[in-house]
Design an enzyme around this catalytic site. Structure first.
Site, PDB file in Angstrom:
ATOM      1  N   LEU A  60     -15.789 -32.539  39.645  1.00  0.00           N
ATOM      2  CA  LEU A  60     -16.817 -33.071  40.533  1.00  0.00           C
ATOM      3  C   LEU A  60     -18.125 -32.330  40.287  1.00  0.00           C
ATOM      4  CD1 LEU A  60     -14.743 -33.327  43.848  1.00  0.00           C
ATOM      5  CD2 LEU A  60     -15.472 -35.227  42.385  1.00  0.00           C
ATOM      6  N   HIS A  65     -20.584 -31.431  42.239  1.00  0.00           N
ATOM      7  CA  HIS A  65     -20.990 -30.342  43.145  1.00  0.00           C
ATOM      8  C   HIS A  65     -20.157 -29.086  42.933  1.00  0.00           C
ATOM      9  CE1 HIS A  65     -18.583 -33.464  45.133  1.00  0.00           C
ATOM     10  NE2 HIS A  65     -17.877 -32.482  45.659  1.00  0.00           N
ATOM     11  N   TYR A  85     -11.247 -42.857  41.581  1.00  0.00           N
ATOM     12  CA  TYR A  85     -12.664 -42.852  41.985  1.00  0.00           C
ATOM     13  C   TYR A  85     -13.476 -43.902  41.219  1.00  0.00           C
ATOM     14  CZ  TYR A  85     -12.277 -38.305  44.373  1.00  0.00           C
ATOM     15  OH  TYR A  85     -11.956 -37.296  45.232  1.00  0.00           O
ATOM     16  N   HIS A 141     -25.685 -38.163  70.538  1.00  0.00           N
ATOM     17  CA  HIS A 141     -25.229 -39.507  70.911  1.00  0.00           C
ATOM     18  C   HIS A 141     -26.402 -40.472  70.788  1.00  0.00           C
ATOM     19  CE1 HIS A 141     -23.165 -42.718  73.037  1.00  0.00           C
ATOM     20  NE2 HIS A 141     -24.273 -42.884  73.752  1.00  0.00           N
ATOM     21  N   THR A 170     -23.348 -36.176  32.319  1.00  0.00           N
ATOM     22  CA  THR A 170     -22.706 -37.437  32.696  1.00  0.00           C
ATOM     23  C   THR A 170     -23.192 -37.870  34.075  1.00  0.00           C
ATOM     24  OG1 THR A 170     -20.749 -36.849  31.425  1.00  0.00           O
ATOM     25  CG2 THR A 170     -20.453 -38.511  33.125  1.00  0.00           C
TER      26      THR A 170
HETATM   27  P1  NAI Z   1      -9.027 -40.569  38.709  1.00  0.00           P
HETATM   28  O1  NAI Z   1      -8.176 -39.428  38.328  1.00  0.00           O
HETATM   29  O2  NAI Z   1      -9.779 -40.560  39.973  1.00  0.00           O
HETATM   30  O3  NAI Z   1      -8.110 -41.912  38.751  1.00  0.00           O
HETATM   31  C1  NAI Z   1      -7.386 -42.363  37.661  1.00  0.00           C
HETATM   32  C2  NAI Z   1      -6.340 -43.325  38.146  1.00  0.00           C
HETATM   33  O4  NAI Z   1      -5.714 -43.937  37.035  1.00  0.00           O
HETATM   34  C3  NAI Z   1      -5.236 -42.678  38.963  1.00  0.00           C
HETATM   35  O5  NAI Z   1      -5.046 -43.402  40.144  1.00  0.00           O
HETATM   36  C4  NAI Z   1      -4.017 -42.754  38.046  1.00  0.00           C
HETATM   37  O6  NAI Z   1      -2.802 -42.853  38.743  1.00  0.00           O
HETATM   38  C5  NAI Z   1      -4.340 -44.035  37.273  1.00  0.00           C
HETATM   39  N1  NAI Z   1      -3.659 -44.154  35.991  1.00  0.00           N
HETATM   40  C6  NAI Z   1      -3.456 -43.185  35.096  1.00  0.00           C
HETATM   41  N2  NAI Z   1      -2.784 -43.690  34.016  1.00  0.00           N
HETATM   42  C7  NAI Z   1      -2.609 -45.016  34.269  1.00  0.00           C
HETATM   43  C8  NAI Z   1      -1.989 -46.084  33.561  1.00  0.00           C
HETATM   44  N3  NAI Z   1      -1.415 -45.884  32.377  1.00  0.00           N
HETATM   45  N4  NAI Z   1      -1.963 -47.327  34.098  1.00  0.00           N
HETATM   46  C9  NAI Z   1      -2.545 -47.537  35.317  1.00  0.00           C
HETATM   47  N5  NAI Z   1      -3.111 -46.558  36.038  1.00  0.00           N
HETATM   48  C10 NAI Z   1      -3.171 -45.314  35.512  1.00  0.00           C
HETATM   49  O7  NAI Z   1      -9.960 -40.804  37.444  1.00  0.00           O
HETATM   50  P2  NAI Z   1     -11.274 -41.683  37.262  1.00  0.00           P
HETATM   51  O8  NAI Z   1     -11.365 -42.719  38.323  1.00  0.00           O
HETATM   52  O9  NAI Z   1     -11.254 -42.139  35.851  1.00  0.00           O
HETATM   53  O10 NAI Z   1     -12.426 -40.640  37.475  1.00  0.00           O
HETATM   54  C11 NAI Z   1     -12.580 -39.556  36.542  1.00  0.00           C
HETATM   55  C12 NAI Z   1     -13.152 -38.332  37.177  1.00  0.00           C
HETATM   56  O11 NAI Z   1     -14.485 -38.553  37.591  1.00  0.00           O
HETATM   57  C13 NAI Z   1     -12.341 -37.891  38.369  1.00  0.00           C
HETATM   58  O12 NAI Z   1     -12.025 -36.550  38.193  1.00  0.00           O
HETATM   59  C14 NAI Z   1     -13.261 -38.075  39.536  1.00  0.00           C
HETATM   60  O13 NAI Z   1     -13.140 -36.993  40.420  1.00  0.00           O
HETATM   61  C15 NAI Z   1     -14.658 -38.103  38.915  1.00  0.00           C
HETATM   62  N6  NAI Z   1     -15.489 -39.048  39.630  1.00  0.00           N
HETATM   63  C16 NAI Z   1     -15.960 -38.716  40.849  1.00  0.00           C
HETATM   64  C17 NAI Z   1     -16.703 -39.617  41.563  1.00  0.00           C
HETATM   65  C18 NAI Z   1     -17.188 -39.231  42.908  1.00  0.00           C
HETATM   66  O14 NAI Z   1     -17.237 -38.045  43.225  1.00  0.00           O
HETATM   67  N7  NAI Z   1     -17.530 -40.186  43.771  1.00  0.00           N
HETATM   68  C19 NAI Z   1     -17.015 -40.957  41.071  1.00  0.00           C
HETATM   69  C20 NAI Z   1     -16.455 -41.203  39.785  1.00  0.00           C
HETATM   70  C21 NAI Z   1     -15.735 -40.264  39.111  1.00  0.00           C
END
Ligand code: NAI
Length: 467
Positions: free
Chosen positions: A321, A323, A185, A446, A42
């Site tokens: 994640l 990493h 995220y 700096h 992914t």
């Molecule tokens: P997430 O767990 O970060 O966020 C999901 C959000 O959806 C939460 O804020 C939750 O409260 C909300 N939610 C859940 N049910 C809901 C509902 N019925 N109505 C409205 N809001 C609701 O999950 P996300 O963004 O889908 O990411 C998935 C995974 O991918 C995560 O574990 C993340 O760590 C990983 N990821 C990491 C990234 C990075 O390292 N930069 C970038 C993208 C994804």
């Protein structure tokens, strides 16, 4: 081809391909099974890498349009060529996935293309594209089948009007109105991309704050900044229905507090409410134990069946994640080799690649309060950092949390430009058991943004110089 291996890894994402490389380095005859057609999982194909390409390009586009004119770089007639932007993203993905294939060849890893199934702890089958099944023998199996997007009850992701992150990385035109369900995220990164490219973006979040799990100070500041950027938020809101009528999506949601019902119509809906472990039928059939839908492993990443290991998004340990998955891939290979492979789950950095970036490692204030651990805090704003100031990157701050008595750093939370890069120093400091005094006494170049880290460390002891 010889069909006997020491290690067969199922899944070629960051956990799996890294595990395969480390296993080969350790002298194991290794194979890695992947059904996607390209390696990298992914992360490389439809996650971290393509999203970072679009985040970078959309940020440049936004800056040229909205910021450069004020800074003496005058431009006119700036146009978006979305298909070129997408081709550039696809080219980067292709180069990197081919890079992993090259690493497999270099390390003499057998790349088995097809769907892998575990038959027993010592045998695995691979069903290839032409539906031919081949069985292989192995001394060890490592499951690294990753995760897949979750949805909400009654909402069917069609990758057209209702999309997952995969669809949101490949729109062929900029949606006029994009609704994002979930302020985590994925929602905030993809929301930033499409907002900068011209969409009206609204995020519907179930909780009363965004990015749950992050320190509340950061989450509150981040929300303010995103609102200023023009992203709309409907917090405390539960989506009750999404339907598609004549190429438009209609979303119904209810406010959790007031019970007020609302309806929005849009072109595209991104469902970003988390991901779930990808558990194959073979795992269920073998009776491998699960915990809350994830494969349960012990400290040695061994599942309930001896000789079958699991790492990455599909297991119950740590956050999802890339990493973290890579580190587990290395650790499990070393454990199989009789070494002391280990992952420190207390020190896993997390980064959101928005503008500004958000990065964290270690505990939040809220976690420490729950654990009744006494702490002290040092905060330093980028507004007072000279490099951030000259670069017009003054939003955000560094927050260091240290143990009240011992001064040991317990958590670092940064919102600001380059936060994702700066957090590495903090992870290293925490791995070495640093105190805030150690960071404060380390000479930082700096003028750099990293001086804000040193100043935050000084602020733990109430002696910052520039604030
Ligand atoms: P997430 O767990 O970060 O966020 C999901 C959000 O959806 C939460 O804020 C939750 O409260 C909300 N939610 C859940 N049910 C809901 C509902 N019925 N109505 C409205 N809001 C609701 O999950 P996300 O963004 O889908 O990411 C998935 C995974 O991918 C995560 O574990 C993340 O760590 C990983 N990821 C990491 C990234 C990075 O390292 N930069 C970038 C993208 C994804």
């Amino acid at each position: 081809m010889d069909k006997n291996f020491d290690v067969i890894v199922i899944g070629g994402g960051p956990a799996g391909y890294v595990c395969a490389i480390r296993s080969a380095q350790l002298g194991f005859k290794t194979a890695c099974i992947e059904s996607r057609g390209t390696l990298g999982g992914t992360c490389l194909n439809v996650g971290c890498i393509p999203s970072k390409s679009l985040l970078n390009l959309s940020e440049n586009y936004h800056k040229v349009q909205n910021e450069f004119n004020n800074l003496g770089i005058e431009s006119s007639n700036v146009k978006l060529n979305l298909s070129k932007m997408m081709s550039n993203k696809n080219k980067s993905v292709l180069t990197l996935t081919k890079g992993v294939e090259y690493l497999f060849k270099k390390n003499k890893i057998t790349y088995l293309k097809g769907k892998g199934s575990i038959l027993s702890k010592n045998s695995v089958s691979v069903l290839d594209e032409s539906k031919n099944k081949t069985n292989y023998k192995t001394k060890n199996v490592v499951i690294s089948t990753g995760s897949i997007p979750s949805s909400l009850p009654g909402i069917k992701i069609d990758e057209n009007n209702i999309v997952s992150s995969t669809g949101a990385l490949s729109f062929n035109k900029v949606p006029k109105e994009l609704i994002i369900i979930g302020g985590g995220y994925i929602g905030l990164e993809m929301g930033s991309v499409w907002k900068r490219l011209g969409s009206k973006v609204t995020v519907i979040e179930f909780l009363d704050h965004i990015i749950p799990g992050m320190d509340k100070d950061i989450s509150n500041e981040f929300l303010k900044i995103l609102i200023k950027q023009g992203i709309n938020f409907k917090l405390n809101s539960k989506v009750t229905n999404v339907k598609v009528v004549k190429d438009k999506a209609i979303i119904d949601f209810t406010n959790n507090k007031s019970s007020k019902r609302e309806r929005i119509e849009c072109d595209k809906v991104l469902v970003a409410v988390g991901r779930k472990s990808n558990i194959g039928e073979d795992i269920v059939k073998l009776g491998i134990k699960l915990e809350k839908g994830k494969i349960k492993v012990n400290k040695k990443f061994e599942t309930s069946i001896k000789g079958i290991y699991a790492v990455g998004d599909c297991i119950q340990l740590g956050p999802m994640l890339a990493h973290k998955a890579e580190d587990e891939g290395i650790a499990v290979a070393e454990i199989i080799a009789g070494q002391a492979g280990h992952v420190n789950y207390e020190v896993i950095p997390a980064v959101i690649y928005t503008s500004p970036e958000v990065a964290a490692v270690g505990k939040t204030e809220q976690e420490l309060q729950k654990e009744s651990i006494k702490y002290k805090i040092g905060k330093f704003p980028f507004l007072a950092n000279s490099r951030a100031k000259v670069n017009n990157e003054t939003e955000g701050f560094v927050k260091i949390i240290a143990d009240d008595k011992t001064d040991k750093v317990l958590g670092v939370h940064i919102i600001g430009s380059h936060a994702g890069t700066m957090i590495a120093e903090m992870a290293l400091a925490m791995e070495f058991g640093a105190s805030s005094e150690d960071i404060a006494r380390t000479c930082h170049a700096h003028p750099t943004h990293t001086e804000a880290v040193k100043e935050a460390a000084l602020a733990v002891d109430k002696r910052p110089i520039h604030f």
